[in-house]
Design a protein around this motif. Structure first.
Motif, short mmCIF file in Angstrom:
data_model
loop_
_atom_site.label_atom_id
_atom_site.label_comp_id
_atom_site.label_asym_id
_atom_site.label_seq_id
_atom_site.Cartn_x
_atom_site.Cartn_y
_atom_site.Cartn_z
N LEU A 1 -12.21 7.68 -8.70
CA LEU A 1 -11.14 7.05 -7.92
C LEU A 1 -10.86 7.86 -6.66
O LEU A 1 -10.65 7.29 -5.58
N ALA A 2 -10.86 9.18 -6.78
CA ALA A 2 -10.64 10.03 -5.61
C ALA A 2 -11.77 9.86 -4.60
O ALA A 2 -11.51 9.79 -3.38
N ALA A 3 -13.00 9.78 -5.07
CA ALA A 3 -14.14 9.58 -4.16
C ALA A 3 -14.01 8.24 -3.44
O ALA A 3 -14.24 8.16 -2.22
N ALA A 4 -13.65 7.20 -4.17
CA ALA A 4 -13.48 5.88 -3.55
C ALA A 4 -12.37 5.89 -2.51
O ALA A 4 -12.48 5.26 -1.45
N PRO B 1 -22.18 -0.66 -3.05
CA PRO B 1 -22.60 -0.77 -4.45
C PRO B 1 -21.36 -0.94 -5.34
O PRO B 1 -20.23 -0.87 -4.88
N HIS B 2 -21.59 -1.14 -6.62
CA HIS B 2 -20.50 -1.22 -7.58
C HIS B 2 -20.55 0.04 -8.44
O HIS B 2 -21.63 0.55 -8.76
N VAL B 3 -19.39 0.55 -8.83
CA VAL B 3 -19.35 1.77 -9.62
C VAL B 3 -18.55 1.53 -10.90
O VAL B 3 -17.52 0.85 -10.88
N ARG C 1 -18.91 2.71 0.70
CA ARG C 1 -17.79 2.66 -0.25
C ARG C 1 -18.03 1.51 -1.23
O ARG C 1 -18.65 0.50 -0.87
N PRO C 2 -17.58 1.65 -2.47
CA PRO C 2 -17.90 0.62 -3.47
C PRO C 2 -17.34 -0.76 -3.11
O PRO C 2 -16.30 -0.86 -2.45
N ALA C 3 -18.05 -1.79 -3.55
CA ALA C 3 -17.50 -3.14 -3.45
C ALA C 3 -16.51 -3.37 -4.58
O ALA C 3 -15.53 -4.10 -4.43
N SER C 4 -16.78 -2.74 -5.73
CA SER C 4 -15.84 -2.79 -6.86
C SER C 4 -15.93 -1.51 -7.64
O SER C 4 -16.95 -0.81 -7.61
N ILE D 1 -7.12 2.60 -0.28
CA ILE D 1 -8.14 1.63 -0.72
C ILE D 1 -7.60 0.22 -0.50
O ILE D 1 -6.57 -0.16 -1.06
N THR D 2 -8.28 -0.55 0.33
CA THR D 2 -7.79 -1.90 0.65
C THR D 2 -8.79 -3.01 0.32
O THR D 2 -8.41 -4.17 0.24
N ASP D 3 -10.07 -2.66 0.16
CA ASP D 3 -11.07 -3.71 -0.05
C ASP D 3 -12.09 -3.36 -1.13
O ASP D 3 -13.19 -3.89 -1.15
N VAL D 4 -11.71 -2.47 -2.04
CA VAL D 4 -12.57 -2.11 -3.18
C VAL D 4 -11.92 -2.70 -4.42
O VAL D 4 -10.87 -2.22 -4.87
#
Length: 423
Positions: free
Chosen positions: A189-192, A176-178, A203-206, A342-345
């Motif tokens: 940001l910590a959750a992501a 999903p997006h957040v 994990r978010p897409a964005s 984080i590499t792909d969010v």
């Protein structure tokens, strides 16, 4: 003691409030032949102002029954899809028959809007929700008033907030997006970061951060300087009070919403005084439209909720005094939080040029923390001529900020679709 005194003051003003209501009703009655006289309008206006200043401001309704999409009116129904004692996850479901009339035949991106838990209710983001509804399946966090949560439900702190964000993202399914508005920036940001490190499917897409204190050391505002100048013990001793009866949460230690409201209003007390004097003048002049706009604003602005002692104090400590996340020292449930994982969010930061709550650079700091993200997945935008609330509400948000956020989400929803198809 302060909370009890506040409640005593409210109930003590009941005779004045009832008298003002009776006077207002008398001088606005169509059966009163003098209601349209200059004297009648003055008495009515004064009574109305007094009744509004002394009444209880409860959580406002969303008031979102429909949204216009491509010229078509689409019915909207908000309903709770996930909850805990501390939050309701509200989905604004759009009528699918109306969506087909508008030419929208495919499932649109799911967006979780994480509302701030900092004094006001999530309805403060009404304009934000209305904008996102044009192009997304919108979900929003509605945090509960701590005084309404019985003590037997236990604590709710910064780490619980972070865990709730993770649970709600998992509920929404893959990628999903957040969107985090203001205060939620650091825990989101910590959750992501934790979800990315664990390679969670949800994990978010964005992630979009709007006016968030990711690193409050940049461009410190009055709020930031207060947190820096006062020792932690001062906040614990002076900002925390016990919820009195008859509230369900009686006995719970909280940072009362009315304390924060008074603090915010004192920063611009002359502006608020002038606004109420203008409201009084509009009523006397029978200018109903201007008076209604005043009421709409203050119905929202004066509706506040309490924060638990532990959440408030940890936020002061972690975010505004020790800056744990940007310094790489935030530990959650025994794990060090590293946004570099984080590499792909995809990351978008949005700031307001005149933001006097989260200064320029505080939100942009997320880019340096997400060192593992390629530049192609990062974007930043500073909106000229807007303050803090203009970042997520108002004309410039609708016309200049939201189109950029929409395009950013669409770009990375497409990226996710392509990667899923390739797999």
């Amino acid at each position: 003691m302060l909370y009890t005194l506040h409640e005593t003051g409210y109930y003590g003003a009941t005779p004045l409030r009832l008298a003002a209501l009776a006077t207002r009703n008398f001088w606005s009655s169509p059966l009163n032949p003098a209601r349209d006289t200059d004297f009648g309008r003055r008495v009515f206006a004064t009574a109305d102002l007094v009744s509004n200043l002394t009444r209880r401001y409860r959580q406002p309704d969303w008031g979102i029954d429909s949204v216009t999409i491509d010229g078509e009116a689409v019915k909207v129904r908000p309903h709770t899809v996930w909850s805990s004692p501390w939050v309701k996850l509200t989905h604004f479901a759009r009528d699918m028959a109306d969506m087909r009339k508008a030419g929208r035949n495919r499932l649109e991106p799911a967006v979780l809007i994480v509302a701030p838990l900092s004094g006001h209710y999530a309805t403060l983001l009404r304009g934000t929700v209305q904008a996102f509804l044009q192009d997304h399946e919108v979900y929003i966090t509605e945090w509960q008033n701590a005084r309404s949560v019985p003590v037997m439900e236990g604590r709710f702190d910064f780490h619980d907030y972070l865990d709730h964000v993770r649970e709600m993202l998992r509920f929404l399914g893959p990628r999903p997006h957040v969107v985090a508005v203001c205060q939620p920036g650091p825990p989101v940001l910590a959750a992501a970061a934790l979800m990315a490190e664990d390679e969670e499917e949800s994990r978010p897409a964005s992630m979009t951060f709007m006016g968030s204190p990711i690193d409050a050391r940049f461009s410190p505002t009055v709020t930031n300087r207060l947190a820096e100048e006062r020792p932690f013990a001062w906040f614990a001793s002076n900002m925390i009070y016990t919820v009195p009866p008859p509230y369900p949460g009686m006995g719970r230690r909280v940072y009362p919403g009315f304390v924060q409201l008074y603090a915010f209003m004192s920063m611009n007390i002359e502006r608020h005084q002038e606004a109420h004097l203008r409201y009084l003048q509009h009523l006397m002049e029978d200018d109903g439209d201007s008076a209604e706009k005043h009421l709409e604003f203050y119905d929202e602005y004066l509706s506040v909720l309490d924060l638990t002692e532990e959440f408030y104090l940890q936020t002061v400590d972690y975010v505004f005094q020790r800056y744990l996340l940007p310094k790489g020292e935030l530990v959650h449930r025994g794990r060090l939080v590293d946004p570099g994982k984080i590499t792909d969010v995809a990351l978008l930061t949005v700031e307001g040029e005149k933001d006097d709550i989260s200064g320029i650079g505080q939100t942009q700091a997320a880019h340096a923390l997400c060192a593992g993200l390629p530049d192609a997945l990062k974007a930043d935008y500073v909106q000229p001529h807007v303050g803090h609330y203009g970042v997520f509400n108002g004309r410039r948000f609708r016309e200049e900020i939201y189109p950029r956020v929409r395009a950013f989400i669409a770009e990375h929803e497409s990226r996710f679709d392509k990667s899923r198809a390739a797999a």
